[in-house]
Write an enzyme that holds these catalytic residues in place. Sequence first.
Site, mmCIF file in Angstrom:
data_model
loop_
_atom_site.group_PDB
_atom_site.id
_atom_site.type_symbol
_atom_site.label_atom_id
_atom_site.label_comp_id
_atom_site.label_asym_id
_atom_site.label_seq_id
_atom_site.Cartn_x
_atom_site.Cartn_y
_atom_site.Cartn_z
ATOM 1 N N MET A 170 24.033 9.190 0.347
ATOM 2 C CA MET A 170 23.879 10.543 0.853
ATOM 3 C C MET A 170 24.302 10.637 2.315
ATOM 4 O O MET A 170 24.954 11.590 2.721
ATOM 5 C CB MET A 170 22.423 10.989 0.667
ATOM 6 C CG MET A 170 22.228 12.474 0.702
ATOM 7 S SD MET A 170 23.488 13.340 -0.221
ATOM 8 C CE MET A 170 22.514 14.388 -1.227
ATOM 9 N N LYS A 204 -17.772 -0.264 6.474
ATOM 10 C CA LYS A 204 -18.245 -1.350 5.611
ATOM 11 C C LYS A 204 -19.769 -1.346 5.487
ATOM 12 O O LYS A 204 -20.306 -1.535 4.388
ATOM 13 C CB LYS A 204 -17.757 -2.685 6.189
ATOM 14 C CG LYS A 204 -18.000 -3.888 5.270
ATOM 15 C CD LYS A 204 -17.280 -5.107 5.804
ATOM 16 C CE LYS A 204 -17.716 -6.383 5.074
ATOM 17 N NZ LYS A 204 -17.155 -6.499 3.721
ATOM 18 N N PHE A 231 -11.352 -6.213 14.564
ATOM 19 C CA PHE A 231 -10.312 -6.704 13.665
ATOM 20 C C PHE A 231 -10.058 -5.691 12.550
ATOM 21 O O PHE A 231 -10.982 -5.237 11.888
ATOM 22 C CB PHE A 231 -10.734 -8.056 13.068
ATOM 23 C CG PHE A 231 -9.726 -8.603 12.092
ATOM 24 C CD1 PHE A 231 -8.454 -8.983 12.534
ATOM 25 C CD2 PHE A 231 -10.027 -8.717 10.742
ATOM 26 C CE1 PHE A 231 -7.518 -9.470 11.633
ATOM 27 C CE2 PHE A 231 -9.091 -9.217 9.847
ATOM 28 C CZ PHE A 231 -7.837 -9.588 10.298
ATOM 29 N N GLN A 232 -8.811 -5.328 12.367
ATOM 30 C CA GLN A 232 -8.367 -4.348 11.365
ATOM 31 C C GLN A 232 -9.034 -2.990 11.520
ATOM 32 O O GLN A 232 -9.244 -2.277 10.548
ATOM 33 C CB GLN A 232 -8.543 -4.908 9.949
ATOM 34 C CG GLN A 232 -7.628 -6.107 9.717
ATOM 35 C CD GLN A 232 -7.466 -6.499 8.266
ATOM 36 O OE1 GLN A 232 -8.354 -6.271 7.457
ATOM 37 N NE2 GLN A 232 -6.338 -7.093 7.942
ATOM 38 N N GLU A 291 0.812 -1.229 0.000
ATOM 39 C CA GLU A 291 0.000 0.000 0.000
ATOM 40 C C GLU A 291 0.844 1.277 0.000
ATOM 41 O O GLU A 291 0.372 2.316 -0.451
ATOM 42 C CB GLU A 291 -0.969 0.014 1.180
ATOM 43 C CG GLU A 291 -2.112 -0.983 1.064
ATOM 44 C CD GLU A 291 -1.803 -2.311 1.737
ATOM 45 O OE1 GLU A 291 -0.614 -2.569 2.055
ATOM 46 O OE2 GLU A 291 -2.730 -3.113 1.946
#
Lengths: 165, 575
Positions: B469, B163, B113-114, B51
């Site tokens: 760097m 949802k 959950f999540q 993601e």
Amino acid sequence: MEKRWISLFVENDIGVLAKISGLFAGKAYNLESLTVGMTEDETVSRMTIRLKSDDETFEQIKKQLNRCVEVIKVIDFTNSPIHMKELLFVKIRKCSKGDMEELYRIAEVFGVSIIDYDPESVLMECVQTESKNNDLINLLSSDFKTIEVVRGGSVAIESISKTEW
Amino acid sequence: MKQVRGTSLLVKALREEGVDTVFGYPGGLVTDIFDELYLQDAIKVILPRHEQALVHEADGYARSTGKVGVCLVTGGPGATNMVTGIATAYYDSVPLVCLSGQVTSNLIGDDAFQEADIIGITRSICKYGVIVNERKNLGKILKEAFYIARTGKPGPVLVDLPKNIMVELGSDDYPETVNLRGYKPSTKVHIGQLKKAVDLLKASQKPIFLIGGGVNIAGASAELTKLVDLTKIPVVTTMMGKGSIDTKHAYYLGNVGMHGSYAANMAITECDLLFSIGTRFSDRVTSKISEFARKAKIVHIDIDTASISKNIKVDIPIVADAKEAIEAMLKYVKEHDTTEWLKQLETWKASHPLTMQNNQGLTAKKILDHINETFNDAIIVTDVGQHQMWTTQFLELNENMKLLTSGGMGTMGYGFPAAIGAKIGNQEKQIICISGDGGMQMNIQELATAVAEELPVIICLFNNSSLGMVRQVQTLFYEKHYSSVCTRRRKACDLRCSGSSDQCPVYSPDFVALAKSYGAEGIRVTSDKEIGTAFEEALKNTKSPTIIEFIMDKDELVLPMVQGGKPLYNMILEY
């Protein structure tokens, strides 16, 4: 660094308070007090914010607030004629008889209401400017041992007459 | 009234907003939305492999097309993985609408959950974030999200979608207008202020234009070029402003800032009028603020009021869109006599041209010179580090050659996924990603995405076996204490060695073999003689990405360099 006041109109939505306080925390601005409540329009909340900053930071704070989508209007109250009061409760306990008498006298002089008591305790309710509230707390804490303070932070509104503070 | 599910209204909203591509990663909380997308053909769904990369892909797509990039992820880890991508887009003002799944409304707060408070997590890195609280507000919220993302100073907007709301029936109305009382972006320029600014310009002897990313975002390159041609006033750019004017333009001096050119940094220091457009005066541009443009009056045009007088106090502030401001300016300006000033600038340019310390063997400049000579219609996308700075120094840009890079956030791992997004939005253009061996491995899994989508992106991987760097900073300011920068190090190595050599263990991974394992192509280049043939080979591969791994010297430094906190004129010019 000077003391400043901002009156902020915001959307009365979830998370807006977190957004505003988060902005102050995230950018290390010096927030001293913040009160919030619904206005006559229930979709709008109004915050009164006290902060300490230099001139440049203050300009930046106002711009950053204005930039938030949830902010409807930012008003700088620092130099405006306004009415501003803060609610303060002080509970004084373990008082002798002499203490009780003294407290009633203080209440009279300061224009404070005594709204609850028992033989050893007094509860004061004070709606004054923040500095008067500070004075009262200073006096009480020097004269009495057991005091408990809760203060609500200031709320402010513009004067009608435009002369009175 | 027609009753539809939330998912159906969402897809309708995407179509009405002109969205043709969604970067989406499915999960439990967005399966209903993916089901809706399955039932239509108008919107293409790209499946990245992480993601974070997903957001960078949408970002690269948005920067290169000017359209809003759309992300769709599930809640919890899907949403938290977006954080770096969102911050990157926020700092560089990239319009994104990020849609995240959320648990069913009545479970919010139960540590379901999540479940993650993604609005709270991203509050300080989003232009706006909102959770859809009721089905009836879905259309309005989506409309506002797209509007806020693309207008004013663009930026990412996060919309959290519980949802249950996405399967609830409701109106299929998608509003046509937006009315936000707290958000009324203004683009119009205040003519009175502009005239004052032009008067200052006319009175100045040593004026300079400082151009930032705002000019690129506003699409004002043509107007800027006209302005420079007309006034004959020299131009410097920030890293994000590079490409706003042809880098071969006679009046262009290069980038300013930490790794800016000597001439550009001296021009800022010695000018008597700094006319800046679309920059936020980041510390990488200004260095020590009290010494920045110390002899100059400063004009600042920016669309964001909060960017004006934030870091640098300005004499004339103008809040406006860069394009509208420059167009308006063209009516009031005239040719300026800058002959003496230009002579001075030419002297600086000639005395300290941009160059590399070492011109032997395979160098960044040689690779970038090859790109300059070979391509005339391409988008170059960099990652973050030394290769990025060399690219911003040596790459030639014009109206057909564009650069995408992570400026404000400096996000390693940005380059390759952003290049994928740019390719998806610009199939006809050649896309070249320039990355380092550090940053490439931060999103290497996207090789799978590029192979799946048959995207022939050329990846120039500058492999110096180091996090270059940081190593450079250690070389210059930490007595060569090379702490945790060797990417070839193994457990058995001496912790305090001075860097890799031929005797070291082999590099892991083998990028050529790795590319091939993904179904991509890999070429390893060890000598400057092979640069041309490697690109020729890469161009033959039109079905998948090609990694060209350039084996480079770890000791090369990006110069000039201004140490953080030092004045801009205090440049390290050689080592």
